[in-house]
Design an enzyme around this catalytic site. Structure first.
Site, PDB file in Angstrom:
ATOM      1  CG  HIS A   1      43.646  61.167   3.729  1.00 32.51           C
ATOM      2  ND1 HIS A   1      43.790  62.488   3.375  1.00 32.51           N
ATOM      3  CD2 HIS A   1      43.285  60.527   2.584  1.00 32.51           C
ATOM      4  CE1 HIS A   1      43.516  62.645   2.088  1.00 32.51           C
ATOM      5  NE2 HIS A   1      43.206  61.460   1.580  1.00 32.51           N
TER       6      HIS A   1
ATOM      7  CG  ASP B   1      39.726  59.820   0.899  1.00 29.18           C
ATOM      8  OD1 ASP B   1      39.817  59.339   2.051  1.00 29.18           O
ATOM      9  OD2 ASP B   1      39.909  61.021   0.663  1.00 29.18           O
ATOM     10  CD  GLU B   2      42.576  62.267  -2.172  1.00 31.03           C
ATOM     11  OE1 GLU B   2      42.535  63.039  -3.144  1.00 31.03           O
ATOM     12  OE2 GLU B   2      42.617  62.687  -0.993  1.00 31.03           O
ATOM     13  CB  ALA B   3      44.931  54.421   0.304  1.00 34.71           C
ATOM     14  CG  PHE B   4      47.296  58.199  -4.232  1.00 36.55           C
ATOM     15  CD1 PHE B   4      46.173  57.592  -4.783  1.00 36.55           C
ATOM     16  CD2 PHE B   4      47.292  59.572  -4.088  1.00 36.55           C
ATOM     17  CE1 PHE B   4      45.078  58.341  -5.184  1.00 36.55           C
ATOM     18  CE2 PHE B   4      46.208  60.337  -4.486  1.00 36.55           C
ATOM     19  CZ  PHE B   4      45.095  59.726  -5.032  1.00 36.55           C
TER      20      PHE B   4
END
Length: 788
Positions: free
Chosen positions: A422, A494-497
């Protein structure tokens, strides 16, 4: 809020506009005529006995009638004897009618259409006025269009011969106190010379807070003093031993008698909680921004109260769409009355960066930290919503003011810088961060990645193998820690894809080490639960995913947990299918008020003790929400549910009881100007305040009543005034703002103004009676003094 009405002719004034049952009739209670009737239907689903028409009037909402799978179907009830019908209530489960007609008949052959209705939500309850002038023998629901491929289903078809009895009185306290006794003593009355006595170190701030709240509407001076005499004092005591034992941090007691009000607590925040409870015990008109002529009484009570969990938070995503300082204050104002005590600011994300930073004395990479707000503060969401995302950023002075204001309202600020994912806004603003391992990768000719204002997530990442990443993160965290007096610093996670697991762990371990070195407790989303969290000094905030990993962080690293499970705490999820905007992924459909209330934080994470749960937090994400009014519309009343989940013991919570108390709170929210969603299954209460006036003969009185009626329209309110000399006057409620679900706004209060002219001197009482479909009549008086 006020408007002028054309004076009505005397003949018109003598014409009754509204027939209201006499008080004796209303007190007897209405009868559900359907229970003694016989139900028949045009068809039954699969011809099964458990779907037969008889289930529609058996008094059991767990059974139901269901039709075959065609639009043209009906169900009817033949009454045991012809009777006048006041209203009908239909309880639809998951197979509603989109379009239907309610009909009555005297003989079952000739039908009269009472109402033709189209509805946009399912399941639901419909209340439909009939008000039959003559007795009827049959009432029928004739479906025109089904909700989906199945037939129609009705769990209960209620046919009432009169309006419901007035709802039982409730103090309407939210969150529900741990211990409350109504003593039955004479109520307390605020005197125009009442003093607020602040006794003990720390009592001054909550005393001032209470005085400011009450001065606006009462017009009383409410002097705050450390000593003195006067009628009906409000005493606020702060000191050791004054809170409930074992609950010194936030507990309080509140005692109300006719002689005085006394709040006792061990800390200023505990006393402030007592102030917020006292605030709710005053009439809702205390929330007015101008002086009103209400009776300022408080019922005699004894309260002992303290929170179940230490953390009762609200998150505001200011990164995707910015909220200026005054809007953040507005958001704080509304939440503080429900004892919310954490303000989590999501300051950075892919779409924007909202906090100003200074350059460090040592700056090896030559980063221009001013660019992060010069560039990242000028970007926001560019899709979804009623307008593009709002741009802007907080200066250090702005942030300090938010921290100060939050503290004044009992809240600790938790700043979040979302790392290592993000981070598109940071990459867009700082060329030095765009090293080979950063994502997205630069294209030929670019020095920074482009701005991305979409709702895409998981594509951006810092470079785990670049020293500039750690230089940048350390300085950012150091700057924000220095600005934040509270103990917490949130690093996202979060959401560190687009980040490999090894790189993710490497960066997160470094960032949590930075926070620990700064003397703060690190907070992160539950994706970071598997990293080397600082032992006994980390908080995992759960939103979605692996609960077992969270339990491991608790049991192996001594972490604590803040719970924001999306299905129970994410307010940008739709709460009603009528809302055109909002997500549905968390609940597979709308996440209603019941989902936000009916869960137990103490058992949500398996394998841990309740003592490891720090608390709960409601989250407002900014993909489509713009400005504070929309944020409130999606948050309320669900944020109130979360506040009670965090405060009240589990065994004392009950959803039906909560809705009853919330129904009374609706008018208070209306008066204070808090925007909220009119949740369909909450029986929002109507309240009336009359303003007495003086006038001369021959002049219109201009006398007016203020009416709060959440979720109603002017056209849906039936109103009339009965004067003490026998004259009945038709009146029309008016409002400055009609409610609109697509427009994301609740209706404002209504004003009802009399146009009557008196020809003789005297004192006249006007009683306004208002009724909604299927609702009990509500009345309010005012006095007109007429001189010659």
């Amino acid at each position: 809020m006020r408007r002028s009405l054309v004076a009505l002719a005397t003949a018109a004034l003598l014409t009754p506009a509204l027939t209201i049952p006499a008080p004796a009739q209303a007190a007897a209670g209405p009868v559900n005529l359907a229970l003694a009737g016989a139900a028949t239907a045009s068809s039954v689903e699969l011809d099964r006995a458990d779907f037969a028409a008889a289930h529609v009037n058996d008094g059991d909402t767990a059974t139901r009638w269901s039709s075959k799978y065609q639009d043209d179907n009906w169900v009817q009830v033949q009454l045991a004897a012809p009777a006048k019908v006041d209203h009908v209530t239909l309880h639809w489960p998951n197979a509603c009618a989109r379009d239907f007609v309610l009909q009555t008949s005297a003989d079952g052959q000739t039908w009269t259409d009472v109402a033709s209705l189209r509805r946009d939500t399912c399941p639901r309850t419909d209340v439909i006025d009939v008000r039959s002038a003559e007795p009827v023998s049959y009432v029928r629901v004739h479906g025109k269009q089904r909700w989906a491929a199945y037939g129609y289903s009705i769990s209960e078809f209620e046919i009432w011969d009169g309006p419901p009895a007035a709802p039982e009185p409730t103090l309407g306290l939210l969150p529900k106190p741990v211990s409350l006794t109504e003593t039955g003593g004479a109520p307390y009355t605020l005197h125009r010379n009442t003093r607020v006595l602040a006794l003990g170190d720390g009592a001054q701030a909550p005393a001032n807070h209470l005085a400011r709240l009450l001065r606006r509407a009462t017009g009383h001076k409410l002097t705050v003093a450390a000593a003195g005499r006067g009628p009906a004092p409000i005493v606020i005591e702060v000191g050791a031993g004054k809170a409930p034992e074992g609950h010194e941090a936030e507990g309080y007691t509140l005692s109300v008698t006719a002689a005085e009000v006394r709040i006792r607590a061990a800390t200023p925040n505990g006393a402030l909680h007592g102030v917020q409870t006292l605030r709710q015990l005053f009439p809702q008109w205390a929330e007015s921004g101008e002086v009103v002529g209400a009776e300022w009484t408080v019922p005699a009570v004894e309260i002992t109260d303290y929170p179940r969990f230490a953390h009762r938070g609200m998150m505001l995503d200011v990164a995707r769409s910015f909220y200026p300082v005054d809007e953040v204050k507005t958001y704080i104002d509304a939440a503080a009355q429900f004892k919310v005590n954490r303000l989590h600011l999501h300051l950075t994300d892919d779409q924007g960066w909202r906090i100003a930073l200074d350059d460090p004395e040592s700056n090896p990479s030559g980063i221009d930290y001013g660019a992060i707000t010069e560039v990242g503060g000028a970007t926001a969401m560019t899709e979804r919503g009623t307008e593009p995302g709002i741009t802007g950023f907080y200066t250090k002075a702005d942030y300090a003011e938010i921290v100060r204001y939050a503290g004044e309202h009992g809240m600790t600020v938790i700043p979040e810088v979302d790392l290592p994912g993000h981070v598109n806004s940071a990459l867009h603003s700082i060329p030095q961060l765009n090293t080979p391992g950063a994502r997205p990768a630069l294209k030929p000719g670019e020095t920074t990645v482009p701005h991305n204002g979409t709702g895409a997530v998981g594509y951006s990442s810092l470079d785990a193998h670049s020293s500039v990443t750690y230089e940048f993160a350390e300085h950012v965290l150091t700057e924000i820690a220095a600005m934040t007096p509270g103990p917490y610093l949130h690093i996202g996670g979060d959401e560190a894809f687009s980040t490999s697991h090894a790189d993710y762990v490497k960066m997160v371990d470094a960032f949590t080490g930075n926070v620990r070195a700064l003397g703060k407790t690190v907070v992160g989303w539950n994706e970071y639960a598997g990293t080397a969290l600082p032992r006994d000094n980390a908080v995992v905030q759960f939103w979605n995913g692996n609960r077992n990993a969270v339990a491991a962080a608790v049991n192996d690293r001594g972490a604590q947990v803040v719970l924001s499970p999306a299905a129970h705490a994410y307010v940008p999820q739709k709460q009603d299918s009528r809302q055109p905007e909002g997500g549905t992924w968390a609940c597979g459909g709308p996440c209603g008020l019941d989902r936000h209330y009916n869960w137990d934080p103490g058992t949500y994470i398996p394998g841990i003790q309740e003592s490891s749960v720090l608390g709960v937090e409601s989250a407002v994400w900014g993909e489509f929400i713009r400005r504070v009014e929309q944020a409130q519309y999606y948050a309320y009343p669900r944020l109130i549910a979360t506040a009670e989940v965090g405060w009240t013991p589990q065994d004392q919570r009950d959803y039906a009881d909560f809705k009853n108390r919330l129904a009374k709170m609706g008018g208070r929210l209306t008066v204070q100007g808090t925007n909220f969603f009119p949740t369909a299954d909450v029986p929002w209460r109507l309240e009336i305040l009359g303003g007495s006036v003086s006038t001369r003969t021959g002049r219109p009185t201009g006398a007016s009543w203020t009416l709060t009626a959440p979720g109603h329209t002017a056209a849906g309110l039936e109103a009339a005034v009965t004067w003490s000399d026998g004259v009945q006057e038709p009146v029309t409620p008016a409002t400055t703002r009609e409610g609109s679900i697509p427009g994301m706004r609740i209706n404002a209060a209504f004003t009802v103004t009399s146009a009557r002219t008196f020809s003789r001197p005297g004192t006249y009482t006007g009683t306004l009676t208002v009724r909604t479909p299927g609702g009990a009549p509500v009345t309010g008086d005012l006095t007109v003094t007429v001189t010659g």
